[in-house]
Scaffold this active site. Structure first.
Site, mmCIF file in Angstrom:
data_model
loop_
_atom_site.group_PDB
_atom_site.id
_atom_site.type_symbol
_atom_site.label_atom_id
_atom_site.label_comp_id
_atom_site.label_asym_id
_atom_site.label_seq_id
_atom_site.Cartn_x
_atom_site.Cartn_y
_atom_site.Cartn_z
ATOM 1 N N LYS A 123 -62.854 18.136 -67.080
ATOM 2 C CA LYS A 123 -61.489 18.474 -66.655
ATOM 3 C C LYS A 123 -60.603 17.283 -67.007
ATOM 4 C CE LYS A 123 -59.516 21.858 -64.175
ATOM 5 N NZ LYS A 123 -59.811 23.280 -64.151
ATOM 6 N N VAL B 242 -48.699 33.196 -55.765
ATOM 7 C CA VAL B 242 -48.606 34.353 -56.667
ATOM 8 C C VAL B 242 -48.167 33.888 -58.053
ATOM 9 C CG1 VAL B 242 -48.337 36.154 -54.932
ATOM 10 C CG2 VAL B 242 -46.323 34.893 -55.673
ATOM 11 N N GLY B 243 -48.886 32.899 -58.561
ATOM 12 C CA GLY B 243 -48.613 32.379 -59.902
ATOM 13 C C GLY B 243 -49.350 33.201 -60.934
ATOM 14 N N VAL C 282 -52.597 33.495 -61.765
ATOM 15 C CA VAL C 282 -53.768 34.243 -61.294
ATOM 16 C C VAL C 282 -53.384 35.186 -60.151
ATOM 17 C CG1 VAL C 282 -56.104 34.100 -60.371
ATOM 18 C CG2 VAL C 282 -55.305 32.341 -61.956
HETATM 19 P P1 NAD Z 1 -49.983 28.650 -61.108
HETATM 20 O O1 NAD Z 1 -49.379 27.306 -61.129
HETATM 21 O O2 NAD Z 1 -49.559 29.663 -62.108
HETATM 22 O O3 NAD Z 1 -49.760 29.338 -59.673
HETATM 23 C C1 NAD Z 1 -49.926 28.658 -58.485
HETATM 24 C C2 NAD Z 1 -48.910 29.243 -57.521
HETATM 25 O O4 NAD Z 1 -49.127 28.646 -56.237
HETATM 26 C C3 NAD Z 1 -47.452 28.959 -57.885
HETATM 27 O O5 NAD Z 1 -46.696 30.145 -57.823
HETATM 28 C C4 NAD Z 1 -46.998 27.935 -56.837
HETATM 29 O O6 NAD Z 1 -45.635 28.056 -56.523
HETATM 30 C C5 NAD Z 1 -47.884 28.309 -55.665
HETATM 31 N N1 NAD Z 1 -48.098 27.232 -54.708
HETATM 32 C C6 NAD Z 1 -48.291 25.909 -54.932
HETATM 33 N N2 NAD Z 1 -48.473 25.243 -53.783
HETATM 34 C C7 NAD Z 1 -48.407 26.171 -52.791
HETATM 35 C C8 NAD Z 1 -48.522 26.120 -51.407
HETATM 36 N N3 NAD Z 1 -48.728 24.971 -50.782
HETATM 37 N N4 NAD Z 1 -48.398 27.264 -50.709
HETATM 38 C C9 NAD Z 1 -48.164 28.446 -51.326
HETATM 39 N N5 NAD Z 1 -48.063 28.561 -52.671
HETATM 40 C C10 NAD Z 1 -48.168 27.444 -53.378
HETATM 41 O O7 NAD Z 1 -51.570 28.416 -61.154
HETATM 42 P P2 NAD Z 1 -52.689 29.465 -61.523
HETATM 43 O O8 NAD Z 1 -53.039 29.324 -62.937
HETATM 44 O O9 NAD Z 1 -52.310 30.800 -60.992
HETATM 45 O O10 NAD Z 1 -53.922 28.884 -60.701
HETATM 46 C C11 NAD Z 1 -54.003 29.044 -59.299
HETATM 47 C C12 NAD Z 1 -55.264 28.357 -58.788
HETATM 48 O O11 NAD Z 1 -56.424 28.929 -59.409
HETATM 49 C C13 NAD Z 1 -55.345 26.854 -59.096
HETATM 50 O O12 NAD Z 1 -56.022 26.198 -58.061
HETATM 51 C C14 NAD Z 1 -56.209 26.801 -60.356
HETATM 52 O O13 NAD Z 1 -56.870 25.575 -60.507
HETATM 53 C C15 NAD Z 1 -57.171 27.920 -60.072
HETATM 54 N N6 NAD Z 1 -57.760 28.484 -61.276
HETATM 55 C C16 NAD Z 1 -56.947 28.973 -62.248
HETATM 56 C C17 NAD Z 1 -57.514 29.522 -63.384
HETATM 57 C C18 NAD Z 1 -56.656 30.124 -64.464
HETATM 58 O O14 NAD Z 1 -57.207 30.818 -65.347
HETATM 59 N N7 NAD Z 1 -55.351 29.929 -64.439
HETATM 60 C C19 NAD Z 1 -58.907 29.533 -63.525
HETATM 61 C C20 NAD Z 1 -59.709 29.047 -62.491
HETATM 62 C C21 NAD Z 1 -59.119 28.519 -61.362
#
Ligand code: NAD
Length: 358
Positions: free
Chosen positions: A90, A191-192, A194
């Site tokens: 990572k 609600v990002g 994923v």
């Molecule tokens: P992203 O940045 O698109 O979405 C994260 C969302 O969480 C954002 O909308 C943000 O505003 C919100 N957020 C941040 N802090 C917050 C809080 N304290 N309370 C409420 N909402 C909050 O990220 P993503 O790509 O959707 O990933 C989400 C999680 O899943 C991360 O932990 C990431 O490491 C994990 N993950 C992602 C993937 C992937 O394919 N993107 C794969 C494995 C794991």
């Protein structure tokens, strides 16, 4: 299972690196662009260390190192339990992705990745996009998740969400004897990329949806689209069936578990348990099924892995859907051997990594 004190000022950097079993950690500094990044390679027993790059405004370097060490270790076990010939790695870039990200910065980071000659392969994580991967690709071939028009597999998050959805259904089958999520009250935190896609699957299935996000615009938009109720306060006290953490890690801790009223926790966030050892035990005692994060969030990794091997969408979907049965197997194993679900998954993954048992 070990709990390691990641206190750098007390224990020193090398001590931190060896305590979680890392092979190599690279600190990157570029005066010209201001790039400050850390690449952590946890283990390469099964193959090159693949894991996304996170760009985040860390409060200090210790926090950034702690994050990259924990995240890269998780990737080793995620790849192993998903049956991929990959190691765990990572990277983190210290900075604000909304104001400090430039093409020059991304390309400089790509040059650092390239110096590792393929021992580490990068991809997207929080704060990064496929566009950034495109810039990194200009400097190194050791990058995945590049746009489809450049021959890549694109954004991995739809597949991550698909895997979380199937992991959630596996946990539901185990708990309630039916995998359908229709009528189940589900809270998605974040609600990002994923969380947004997960919402779509759950909405189609007729779940009762609650959402929480610090980004007001985003949460309002998706609430309307999927008929979800926005929760702003006291989210851990909500009367729900399933809690899906899809924002950042460590939201499951001694304080929140005490308040949680759900039967299942299943989400995408990495390192959901603040303390792997104690929190997983408290959850078990409270009869809350915890679907291990590194198991059910592997869809995106499966997708980028396919990019290296020659992309095959059908195989990716099948392998990701398989998370359903792996989740059920792990939950059975935990019950049969009186382990926490986290322990059961970790033992299986460790066997594959260190004893090469498939
Ligand atoms: P992203 O940045 O698109 O979405 C994260 C969302 O969480 C954002 O909308 C943000 O505003 C919100 N957020 C941040 N802090 C917050 C809080 N304290 N309370 C409420 N909402 C909050 O990220 P993503 O790509 O959707 O990933 C989400 C999680 O899943 C991360 O932990 C990431 O490491 C994990 N993950 C992602 C993937 C992937 O394919 N993107 C794969 C494995 C794991």
């Amino acid at each position: 299972m070990q709990v390691v004190d990641l206190n750098i000022s007390k224990n020193g950097v090398l001590q931190q690196i060896s305590s979680l079993g890392h092979e190599q950690v690279v600190f990157c500094n570029d005066q010209h662009t201001g790039l400050k990044a850390i690449i952590a390679i946890h283990n390469t027993n099964l193959g090159p260390a693949l894991g996304g790059t996170r760009m985040w405004k860390y409060d200090n370097e210790e926090e950034a190192l702690r994050d990259v060490l924990r995240l890269s270790r998780g990737m080793t076990f995620k790849a192993a339990i998903s049956g991929l010939e990959l190691g765990g790695g990572k990277a983190v870039i210290i900075g604000d992705s909304s104001t400090e990200k430039t093409e020059v910065l991304m390309r400089k980071f790509g040059q650092f990745v390239d110096t590792l000659s393929g021992k580490y392969i990068t991809a997207e994580d929080v704060g990064m996009t496929t566009k950034d991967m495109k810039y990194i690709r200009k400097e190194t071939k050791y990058v995945t998740g590049i746009p489809k028009e450049m021959g890549g597999s694109g954004d991995p998050s739809p597949l991550t969400a698909y895997g979380v959805y199937w992991g959630m259904k596996g946990a539901a089958e185990y708990r309630w004897g039916k995998s359908s999520l229709e009528g189940r009250k589900i809270l998605i935190q974040g609600v990002g990329n994923v969380g947004g896609h997960l919402l779509e699957h759950l909405s189609k299935e007729g779940a009762v949806l609650f959402i929480n996000d610090i980004n007001e615009n985003k949460v309002t938009k998706v609430a309307k689209k999927y008929n979800a109720k926005i929760i702003t306060d006291n989210i851990y006290d909500l009367d729900i069936d399933i809690y899906a953490p899809c924002a950042l890690g460590a939201t499951i801790n001694s304080e929140t578990i005490d308040r949680l009223k759900c039967s299942i926790i299943a989400g995408s966030a990495n390192n959901q348990l603040a303390n792997e050892k104690t929190d997983s035990v408290i959850l078990k005692n409270k009869n809350i099924i915890y679907a291990p994060d590194f198991l059910i969030s592997a869809g995106g990794l499966i997708n980028v892995y396919s990019e290296i091997k020659g992309y095959n969408e059908k195989q990716v979907l099948e392998k990701t859907k398989h998370i359903y049965s792996t989740t059920i197997d792990i939950l059975h194993k935990a019950d049969a051997e009186n382990l926490t679900t986290h322990e059961a998954a970790l033992l299986l993954a460790k066997d594959i990594v260190y004893n090469k048992k498939k």
